[in-house]
Design a protein around this motif. Structure first.
Motif, mmCIF file in Angstrom:
data_model
loop_
_atom_site.group_PDB
_atom_site.id
_atom_site.type_symbol
_atom_site.label_atom_id
_atom_site.label_comp_id
_atom_site.label_asym_id
_atom_site.label_seq_id
_atom_site.Cartn_x
_atom_site.Cartn_y
_atom_site.Cartn_z
ATOM 1 N N ASP A 1 0.825 -1.214 0.000
ATOM 2 C CA ASP A 1 0.000 0.000 0.000
ATOM 3 C C ASP A 1 0.858 1.264 0.000
ATOM 4 N N LEU A 2 2.019 1.205 0.687
ATOM 5 C CA LEU A 2 2.859 2.395 0.773
ATOM 6 C C LEU A 2 3.342 2.807 -0.607
ATOM 7 N N ASP B 1 1.892 1.944 -3.478
ATOM 8 C CA ASP B 1 0.715 2.363 -4.241
ATOM 9 C C ASP B 1 0.318 3.788 -3.867
ATOM 10 N N ALA B 2 0.366 4.099 -2.578
ATOM 11 C CA ALA B 2 -0.001 5.440 -2.112
ATOM 12 C C ALA B 2 0.933 6.470 -2.744
ATOM 13 N N ALA B 3 2.221 6.162 -2.756
ATOM 14 C CA ALA B 3 3.186 7.090 -3.343
ATOM 15 C C ALA B 3 2.902 7.293 -4.827
ATOM 16 N N ARG B 4 2.561 6.213 -5.517
ATOM 17 C CA ARG B 4 2.245 6.303 -6.941
ATOM 18 C C ARG B 4 1.063 7.234 -7.176
ATOM 19 N N THR B 5 -0.025 7.024 -6.416
ATOM 20 C CA THR B 5 -1.220 7.838 -6.658
ATOM 21 C C THR B 5 -0.963 9.307 -6.330
ATOM 22 N N MET B 6 0.005 9.565 -5.453
ATOM 23 C CA MET B 6 0.278 10.963 -5.111
ATOM 24 C C MET B 6 1.193 11.631 -6.126
ATOM 25 N N GLY B 7 1.513 10.923 -7.199
ATOM 26 C CA GLY B 7 2.254 11.564 -8.277
ATOM 27 C C GLY B 7 3.707 11.146 -8.390
ATOM 28 N N ALA B 8 4.132 10.138 -7.617
ATOM 29 C CA ALA B 8 5.528 9.727 -7.679
ATOM 30 C C ALA B 8 5.753 8.776 -8.849
ATOM 31 N N SER B 9 6.817 9.014 -9.619
ATOM 32 C CA SER B 9 7.201 8.081 -10.671
ATOM 33 C C SER B 9 7.746 6.820 -10.005
ATOM 34 N N LYS C 1 12.259 7.281 -2.529
ATOM 35 C CA LYS C 1 11.668 7.959 -1.371
ATOM 36 C C LYS C 1 10.999 6.995 -0.395
ATOM 37 N N VAL C 2 10.566 5.839 -0.897
ATOM 38 C CA VAL C 2 9.784 4.947 -0.037
ATOM 39 C C VAL C 2 10.458 3.586 0.155
#
Lengths: 358, 286
Positions: free
Chosen positions: B183-184, B186-194, B201-202
């Motif tokens: 989920d972490l 996926d969350a980063a992806r949806t917030m705009g992270a490539s 970053k994660v």
């Protein structure tokens, strides 16, 4: 802020249709719930909208742009996970700033937006805390602040309240709805809790086994269910198989005939139907007491009477053996009748929901 | 407080079997060796009786031996780096894949450990020598005219040790990466992270403790490895462990061998202490 149009969305997992031809149109600023039991495909739909899962067929358009095959980081969507998915190695400020920094925003503006978002969820002052130093409710608010900080076109909520205790859940429900209206942000809310869906939404979509059963405002899906599944999903119901006798009459299999004012259109006599009567629409009184005027009156004996807070629940066996459950408010002093007592049961025709099984 | 109660309270009771074993087979022999390293070596007679620091001073003042210490340490660092670069993507795949083949793929990673290290090292000699498979192939394709020197030097040791210690790195990393909720990412992806930003970053910061422990493990194994450096380094290309081996068993200069062994042990303990502090800082952050 944008509209959402989904058309014919389909996803198959190893032969099973998890989502089957799901379509939905959401207007700007609407709050829509995807409601259904676990495994009905609602989370799969959410993940496909977020871009975390590739659909087998169908299109997704956000604000008029086709994003069906766009990567998740290009969709401008705020997603709140059931697990919150806060970054454990970042403090509250950094968590909320994450989406803003990915958009290469100047640090001064990042700080301003983070402050604004945290103020909206009333967490100002906790910027330096790590997620594990926060309570469940606070973590939930951080997840929400993080999802709205970059002003996404669409807010997706995946059972965000299910990990909170009952009291907190009620508070958060109100707060979430208030925030959504304040921001006028188009929101899709996935839940298995009918009460959450009914109280918060502009529009409710009821799903079962990947198939959309009914879409409508909360009142219409509750009061005018169009499929047996929807009728039986909301509230507690008596459900029977039956046969159409006449344009306004059905016979329950092995049971009595009922008059109904809620017959499906174009139903020939003899065709099989599903009959649903909600517990709280069945009136049960000791034999001889006053009853509403209705052709559907039956004598029976009380099998079980139980106290459930403001209501009493009666299980009654009719003379032909059919069992029916009634739920009604009880007066302050009234004692529950004993088991075996003769009872009379009545249902008005407009509460007898008849549907063609799918 | 009685000893029994102290053992119960502190949890040292659980440690004691491992602790006793460690004292018996590691700490005690090491302590026995300590006085040996402080006696002079008398040629023809063995260990002298007087006390001296000459063994240590001689090693630390000897360019040849310092070079070997440096070589061992840089070999350790580079093997850690290569196993990390090769092992991380592999571990990430194995930790995240939903494939039914996953248990078999993990078996494949562990499989080399079931082969004797001597056999594996000889295998590399066959592949890497002047007229070995790799050179013949490269010459045959026409990429080079003369055989590359791939063995009995740093390159040979690097290739061999990387191969042999890769499974340790991969296994440690799989465990750590599996512990990071998907989920972490996926969350980063949806917030705009490539994908790259999600990793930097994660995923990477959250797997840092695994990178650290895998790194220590491979480093310690590398600088203490004996068989592979001996076979792939030949008789002349020495590292610390082969040098210690020779001092003890060929030259019979036990005092100098012991002093060398203590220098190696000190380096390892220092490293573990530093990384222990580092990982404590990371775990506080988590």
């Amino acid at each position: 802020m944008a509209t959402l149009h989904i058309d014919g969305l389909t996803k198959t997992f190893s032969g099973t249709r998890a989502v089957d031809g799901f379509s939905l149109d959401v207007a700007q600023g609407q709050f829509v719930s995807l409601l259904g039991p676990s495994g009905c495909g609602k989370s799969t739909i959410l993940r496909m909208i977020a871009g975390l899962m590739e659909p087998d067929a169908g299109t997704i358009r956000i604000g008029g742009t086709d994003v069906t095959h766009a990567p998740p980081n290009k969709r401008n969507i705020g997603l709140v996970f059931q697990s919150y998915a806060l970054f454990p190695h970042m403090n509250v400020f950094e968590n909320v700033a994450f989406g803003l920094r990915r958009r290469r925003m100047a640090e001064a503006e990042v700080a301003a937006r983070v402050a604004e978002s945290l103020a909206m969820v009333r967490l100002t002052g906790l910027e330096q805390r790590l997620p594990r130093q926060l309570s469940g409710g606070q973590q939930q608010r951080v997840a929400l602040a993080r999802a709205i900080a970059f002003r996404p076109a669409l807010l997706l909520l995946d059972e965000p309240l299910s990990n909170l205790d009952a009291k907190l859940r009620d508070t958060m429900r109100v707060e979430l709805r208030r925030l959504q209206q304040e921001l006028s942000i188009t929101t899709l809310f996935v839940t298995h809790d009918q009460e959450e869906a009914l109280t918060m939404s502009d529009l409710v979509c009821v799903l079962s086994h990947g198939v959309l059963q009914q879409t409508g405002d909360p009142r219409s899906v509750y009061e005018q269910p169009q499929t047996p599944f929807v009728a039986e999903f909301f509230g507690r119901s008596n459900a029977f198989d039956g046969t159409v006798v006449a344009a306004d009459r059905v016979r329950l299999d092995g049971g009595p005939e009922l008059a109904s004012a809620r017959m499906p259109a174009g139903c020939a006599a003899g065709s099989p139907v599903r009959v649903t009567v909600r517990h709280d629409t069945v009136v049960a009184v000791p034999a001889g007491a006053a009853l509403p005027e209705t052709p559907n009156r039956f004598a029976g004996t009380l099998l079980l009477a139980s106290f459930a807070g403001s209501n009493a629940q009666y299980v009654i066996r009719l003379e032909d053996g059919t069992e029916i459950t009634a739920e009604s408010r009880i007066g302050r002093e009234a004692a529950l009748p004993p088991a075996g007592a003769p009872m009379t049961v009545a249902v008005v025709p407009s509460d007898v929901l008849v549907m063609v099984p799918r | 407080m009685t000893l029994g109660r102290w053992l119960n309270r502190s949890g040292f009771g659980l440690l004691s079997p491992a602790l006793l074993l460690l004292i018996a087979v590691f700490a005690a022999p090491l302590l026995v060796l300590l006085p040996v390293s402080l006696h002079p070596y008398v040629p023809g007679r063995g260990i002298g009786t007087s006390w001296t620091f000459d063994n240590y001073l001689a090693i630390l003042g000897d360019g040849f031996r310092l070079e070997i210490i440096g070589r061992s340490l840089s070999l350790g660092i580079i093997v850690v780096a290569t196993t990390l670069v090769i092992g991380y993507p592999l571990a990430y795949f194995l930790a995240r894949t939903g494939s039914r083949l996953r248990p078999w793929l993990i078996m494949l990673v562990i499989f080399p450990l079931l082969l004797n290290v001597v056999v594996r090292s000889f295998g590399w000699i066959v592949l890497l020598s002047n007229y070995g498979l790799v050179n013949e192939l490269l010459i045959g394709v026409g990429l080079i005219d003369r055989p590359l020197k791939l063995i009995f030097n740093f390159t040979g040791l690097l290739i061999g040790l990387t191969h042999i210690f890769l499974p340790f790195m991969v296994l440690v990393l799989i465990g750590t990466i599996q512990g990071i909720p998907r989920d972490l990412e996926d969350a980063a992806r949806t917030m705009g992270a490539s994908r790259a930003a999600v990793f930097l970053k994660v995923t990477l910061p959250l797997s840092a403790p695994g990178v650290l422990s895998g790194g220590i493990l491979v480093f310690v194994l590398t600088i203490s490895a004996l068989v592979t450096p001996r076979l792939l380094g030949g008789p002349t290309y020495q590292v610390m462990s082969t040098l210690i081996f020779d001092e003890f068993l060929k030259i019979l200069n036990w005092p100098r061998g012991a002093a060398m062994a203590f220098i190696l042990t000190t380096i390892v303990l220092l490293l573990i202490w530093v990384s222990g502090r580092l990982s404590r800082r990371w775990t506080v952050v988590r």
